[in-house]
Design a protein around this motif. Structure first.
Motif, PDB file in Angstrom:
ATOM      1  N   VAL A   7     -67.903  63.688 139.888  1.00  0.00           N
ATOM      2  CA  VAL A   7     -67.063  64.258 138.983  1.00  0.00           C
ATOM      3  C   VAL A   7     -66.781  63.945 137.660  1.00  0.00           C
ATOM      4  O   VAL A   7     -66.700  62.585 137.532  1.00  0.00           O
ATOM      5  CB  VAL A   7     -65.629  64.093 139.720  1.00  0.00           C
ATOM      6  N   ASP A   9     -66.728  65.692 133.491  1.00  0.00           N
ATOM      7  CA  ASP A   9     -66.552  66.916 132.714  1.00  0.00           C
ATOM      8  C   ASP A   9     -67.587  67.188 131.584  1.00  0.00           C
ATOM      9  O   ASP A   9     -67.545  68.335 131.042  1.00  0.00           O
ATOM     10  CB  ASP A   9     -65.114  67.055 132.085  1.00  0.00           C
ATOM     11  N   LEU A  31     -69.176  68.256 140.652  1.00  0.00           N
ATOM     12  CA  LEU A  31     -68.008  69.011 139.939  1.00  0.00           C
ATOM     13  C   LEU A  31     -67.687  68.642 138.612  1.00  0.00           C
ATOM     14  O   LEU A  31     -67.683  67.434 138.089  1.00  0.00           O
ATOM     15  CB  LEU A  31     -66.712  68.670 140.852  1.00  0.00           C
ATOM     16  N   ASN A  32     -67.378  69.581 137.850  1.00  0.00           N
ATOM     17  CA  ASN A  32     -67.064  69.343 136.196  1.00  0.00           C
ATOM     18  C   ASN A  32     -65.698  69.361 135.921  1.00  0.00           C
ATOM     19  O   ASN A  32     -65.349  69.239 134.693  1.00  0.00           O
ATOM     20  CB  ASN A  32     -68.025  69.996 135.377  1.00  0.00           C
ATOM     21  N   GLY A  34     -61.877  67.930 138.013  1.00  0.00           N
ATOM     22  CA  GLY A  34     -61.327  67.385 138.848  1.00  0.00           C
ATOM     23  C   GLY A  34     -60.273  68.259 139.831  1.00  0.00           C
ATOM     24  O   GLY A  34     -59.787  67.693 140.822  1.00  0.00           O
ATOM     25  N   VAL A  37     -61.384  68.717 143.427  1.00  0.00           N
ATOM     26  CA  VAL A  37     -61.931  67.460 144.360  1.00  0.00           C
ATOM     27  C   VAL A  37     -61.640  67.559 145.728  1.00  0.00           C
ATOM     28  O   VAL A  37     -62.468  67.332 146.620  1.00  0.00           O
ATOM     29  CB  VAL A  37     -61.543  66.365 143.645  1.00  0.00           C
ATOM     30  N   ARG A  40     -63.577  70.199 147.818  1.00  0.00           N
ATOM     31  CA  ARG A  40     -64.935  69.663 147.874  1.00  0.00           C
ATOM     32  C   ARG A  40     -65.006  68.562 148.970  1.00  0.00           C
ATOM     33  O   ARG A  40     -65.919  68.602 149.556  1.00  0.00           O
ATOM     34  CB  ARG A  40     -65.479  69.230 146.450  1.00  0.00           C
ATOM     35  N   LEU A  51     -66.373  58.766 139.985  1.00  0.00           N
ATOM     36  CA  LEU A  51     -65.442  59.706 139.377  1.00  0.00           C
ATOM     37  C   LEU A  51     -65.184  59.350 138.048  1.00  0.00           C
ATOM     38  O   LEU A  51     -64.889  57.966 137.594  1.00  0.00           O
ATOM     39  CB  LEU A  51     -64.050  59.403 140.129  1.00  0.00           C
ATOM     40  N   LEU A  55     -61.398  63.450 132.514  1.00  0.00           N
ATOM     41  CA  LEU A  55     -61.618  64.519 132.934  1.00  0.00           C
ATOM     42  C   LEU A  55     -60.944  65.774 132.318  1.00  0.00           C
ATOM     43  O   LEU A  55     -60.501  67.021 133.021  1.00  0.00           O
ATOM     44  CB  LEU A  55     -61.551  64.727 134.683  1.00  0.00           C
TER      45      LEU A  55
END
Length: 130
Positions: A7, A9, A31-32, A34, A37, A40, A51, A55
Motif C-alpha cells: 500500500v 500512494d 493498492l495506491n 488506504g 485495505v 483487499r 504499508l 497515504l
C-alpha cells in the motif's frame, strides 16, 4: 507462495516494489489508497502488509494501529515504510508494526526484511486442535 499486500500512494514506487517482489517469488496485490485495505485483506489474505505511512489523506500509522487492534487482522505482520522518517524515530514509537524501512531503500534490504519477518512468522509454534 507468500502473499504481500503493498500500500503506497506513489504509483511509481508501488509498481517498482510490486515488480521486485514478483521477481522475488511473491504473489503481490498493490493498492495506491488506504481506504480499500480492509476489503483487499479479506479478498487477498496477505501474509504480510507493506504499508507506507503517508497515504494522502490517510495516515499509515493510524491504519497500522487499526489493523493490529482487530482480531481478524492483528496477526498479519506489517512493515511500515516512509520517506519522512528514519529508523531512529521508530525506536520509541510503536504503532504495532513488525518492522520499519525508510525510503529510499535498496530492494535487497527490503527483501531481507520481508524474508526475516515471514520466517519469524513460520518459526512461531502453531497449535492445532483435533
Amino acid at each position: 507462495m507468500k502473499r504481500i499486500l503493498v500500500v503506497d500512494d506513489d504509483i511509481e514506487v508501488l509498481e517498482t516494489i510490486q515488480l521486485i517482489l514478483e521477481i522475488g517469488g511473491f504473489k503481490v496485490s498493490a493498492l495506491n489508497d488506504g481506504e480499500e485495505v480492509f476489503n483487499r485483506i479479506e479478498s487477498f489474505k496477505p501474509d504480510l502488509i507493506l504499508l507506507d505511512i503517508s497515504l494522502g489523506h490517510i495516515d499509515g500509522r493510524v491504519l497500522c494501529e487499526q489493523l493490529k487492534s482487530i482480531e481478524s487482522t492483528s496477526k498479519i505482520p506489517i512493515l511500515l515504510i516512509s520517506g519522512l522518517y528514519n529508523p531512529k524515530d521508530f525506536t520509541t514509537l510503536n504503532y504495532g508494526q513488525d518492522d520499519f524501512l525508510s525510503k529510499p531503500f535498496q530492494m535487497d534490504v527490503l527483501l531481507k526484511k520481508i524474508t526475516k519477518i515471514l520466517s519469524l512468522e513460520e518459526d512461531k509454534p502453531s497449535f492445532h486442535l483435533n
